[in-house]
Design a protein around this motif. Structure first.
Motif: not given
Lengths: 367, 294
Positions: A83-101
């Motif tokens: 699921m892709m959340f409306q707010s995206y819910a990306l983890f603010p403490h992880l880098s882009v790469r760490e988020n994707v991984a």
């Protein structure tokens, strides 16, 4: 029946939150690999359906089948949905790469391996150079692409998107719309997308599902939904149609005459199997771009056309066309979209008396 | 009029005027004086103590200063007659660390629990507030009496620990409520959606995101416990914590080593607060500004 792995079937699902019924008996097939858009105003139950497919909400009743198996009660991982959340819910403490991984990390994959996979995914969404940034340092569009990459990295069979474009500005929204469609083709999986924007739904979807108050009003391909709305609600929600209310005053062959207050009878074709009693109130839909405005002195309209005398209330230039707002007959708006060239070859003024006319068989009788 | 070169001051004034900052109103000066007086009242007495602790061997308890040396600091840690400062310090630090850990864990769990309603949540909340507003001395006496009644020997790591927690835990939970209000539920949902187990979502997502808030709770827990006097008085048993030790020293020590002790404990407090704030700042600098949704 053989079903693809991303085939979704909703069978009589409903959902109650206390006293409130959010989803009220929904049945729907979404074919494998389709782009499906749920369209409706806020509070119509579309997000609840999405969350039930994702496994973040359990239906009060009914079945949800993905790839032929009932998934009710299974966690999202077992459903192989993302699921892709409306707010995206990306983890603010992880880098882009760490988020994707992240999804690979919780599945116990080694760091080198999962970062390689993440980098590949980031290349697909064209974010390789931002891999080390934190989400807060990205623009809205970039954040969305990270969320997309993170959702897609585990190769889910269904990707669920909750109002994915609502946080973006107009121009970016149209750009990301194209991007979403491209990603869907590239991944070849089922996308289910929830939106309240009509243009977004019809531009993207193979299957548009229009909802109101927890029920499906109409489901079909974009063109069908837009040009052949089933009822007044769909016609007005999608826009692009004028809905005129009147009474059936006569019948002739496959046609019905609809009498409007203060207007001559308008002729409309009856669909096969449809019956209308004399005197029954009916709604008639005419596409705004099917309306031709004539001056009264130009003479009678040709055979097979319907006409309505009215007056110009306002004129708005829209670039591609001119939006001419006409005096409404009964409730609702009555609008003509006149091609720019046609309008300016003989410009009309506000307050002019005009005859709005259209080919009778292009109008629709609504349910 | 001839153009004249502009001095830096004039330029600064012009810039201020352009930025819409006119001359300060008279209220500014009134408030500034009030604030200055407040700061002086707050730190003046403490400054006196720090200054007086730096006297040499001839020093007394009052001004004027006699000489300048670290004599009383040495005296503090070498002379037995000044009391068990070292032991008190060790006990206070150990107790404060224990309280900190329990407060952080308890507040974190309570913060997670109070995100939704549960049966008896109101009762738990008001009991907590109750222990926050109860007079510390009375609460301490109560705990002391209870231990005596049960025949348990009171000590800093049992009865005093409980007494401190009755103060730091509600405080920590209230701080946690504020921290949790900025926590986006969809982070947790996303973690679950992406395949994390409950433990993984707590360790890899919730705890790291809440880390600055948890550090703040730790800081509160530590400082509140470290200088707690009222709740410790009847609960620490036969061995004193540092605040009790200082208090007993004020009764029988008449040398500036009392002041030296004040200086040392203040420095210790500031070090710990500085470390915590530094940690929070470091985490936040590393981290982006919050999501647009928050």
């Amino acid at each position: 029946m053989t079903v693809g792995k991303g085939h979704i079937e909703l069978a009589g699902i409903y959902k109650r939150f206390g006293e409130v019924t959010a989803v009220d008996g929904v049945n729907l097939h979404i074919p494998d690999g389709a782009y499906c858009c749920f369209l409706g105003p806020s509070g119509c139950g579309k997000t609840t359906i999405l969350r039930m497919i994702a496994g973040h909400e359990d239906p009060t009743g009914g079945e949800i089948l993905i790839g032929g198996e009932d998934v009710v009660g299974l966690p999202p991982v077992a459903r192989r949905t993302a699921m892709m959340f409306q707010s995206y819910a990306l983890f603010p403490h992880l880098s882009v790469r760490e988020n994707v991984a992240f999804p690979l990390r919780v599945r116990g994959q080694g760091q080198a391996e999962r970062f390689r996979a993440a980098d590949e995914m980031l290349e697909k969404v064209r974010l390789s150079e931002l891999a080390h940034r934190l989400p807060g340092h990205l623009s809205g569009g970039q954040q969305q692409r990270v969320a997309l990459a993170r959702a897609a990295i585990t190769q889910p069979r269904v990707l669920l998107l909750d109002e994915p474009l609502s946080a973006l500005d107009e121009q970016l929204r149209i750009q990301m719309r194209t991007e979403l469609r491209r990603m869907q083709r590239e991944l070849g999986i089922t996308f289910v997308h929830v939106t309240h924007t009509q243009m977004e739904a019809i531009a993207l979807a193979d299957l548009v599902v229009v909802m109101e108050k927890g029920k499906i009003k109409q489901a079909g391909d974009a063109r069908e939904i837009y040009s052949r709305p089933h009822d007044r609600y769909v016609a007005e929600f999608l826009g692009g149609q004028n809905v005129l209310s009147g009474k059936a005053t006569g019948a002739q062959g496959g046609n019905v005459t609809v009498g409007l207050q203060g207007a001559a009878g308008l002729c409309v074709t009856l669909e096969p199997g449809r019956r209308v009693a004399l005197g029954e109130p009916v709604d008639l839909a005419v596409r705004r771009d099917d309306i031709i405005l004539r001056r009264p002195e130009a003479g009678a309209v040709p055979e097979g056309w319907s006409a309505l005398n009215t007056r110009i209330k306002a004129i708005e230039y829209q670039g591609l066309f001119v939006k001419v707002m006409l005096d409404a007959v009964g409730e609702g708006e009555f609008v003509a979209y006149v091609a720019e060239r046609d309008f300016f070859s003989d410009p009309m003024q506000m307050g002019d008396i005009v005859v709005a006319s259209w080919v009778a068989e292009r109008s629709l009788l609504l349910a | 009029m001839r153009a004249r070169p502009i001095s830096p001051e004039q330029r600064a004034r012009l810039r201020r005027a352009a930025a819409g900052a006119p001359r300060r109103p008279w209220t500014f000066w009134v408030l500034a004086i009030l604030f200055g007086a407040y700061v002086l009242a707050l730190y003046g007495p403490m400054l006196c103590i720090y200054v007086l602790s730096l006297q040499d061997i001839r020093g007394g308890l009052v001004f004027p200063m006699k000489g300048l040396s670290l004599h009383w600091f040495v005296d503090l840690f070498t002379q037995v007659r000044t009391g068990d400062v070292k032991g008190g310090f060790q006990r206070s630090i150990s107790l404060a660390l224990l309280v900190t850990v329990l407060t952080v864990v308890g507040s974190f769990l309570a913060g997670l629990a109070f995100r939704q309603r549960f049966k008896g949540d109101g009762v738990v909340f008001y009991l907590m507030i109750g222990s926050l507003v109860a007079p510390g001395l009375v609460l301490g006496i109560g705990i002391g009496l209870l231990f005596q009644y049960l025949g348990l020997p009171p000590s800093w790591y049992t009865s005093a620990l409980g007494a401190h927690l009755s103060w730091t835990l509600p405080f920590g939970v209230l701080v946690m409520f504020a921290v949790m209000s900025r926590f986006d539920r969809s982070w947790e949902e996303a973690a679950r959606d992406l395949g994390a187990t409950r433990w993984q979502s707590i360790w890899l997502v919730v705890v790291p995101i809440l880390a600055p808030g948890l550090l703040a709770v730790a800081l509160f827990g530590f400082t509140l416990s470290y200088d707690e006097f009222a709740r410790t008085l009847q609960t620490s048993g036969s061995l004193n914590t540092l605040p009790l030790e200082i208090w007993s020293m004020t009764l029988n020590v008449t040398s500036p080593s009392l002041y030296a002790l004040g200086t040392v404990t203040t420095i210790a407090s500031f070090l710990i607060i500085g470390m915590c704030l530094g940690g929070i700042a470091l985490i936040q600098r590393r981290r982006a500004r919050h999501n647009p949704s928050v």
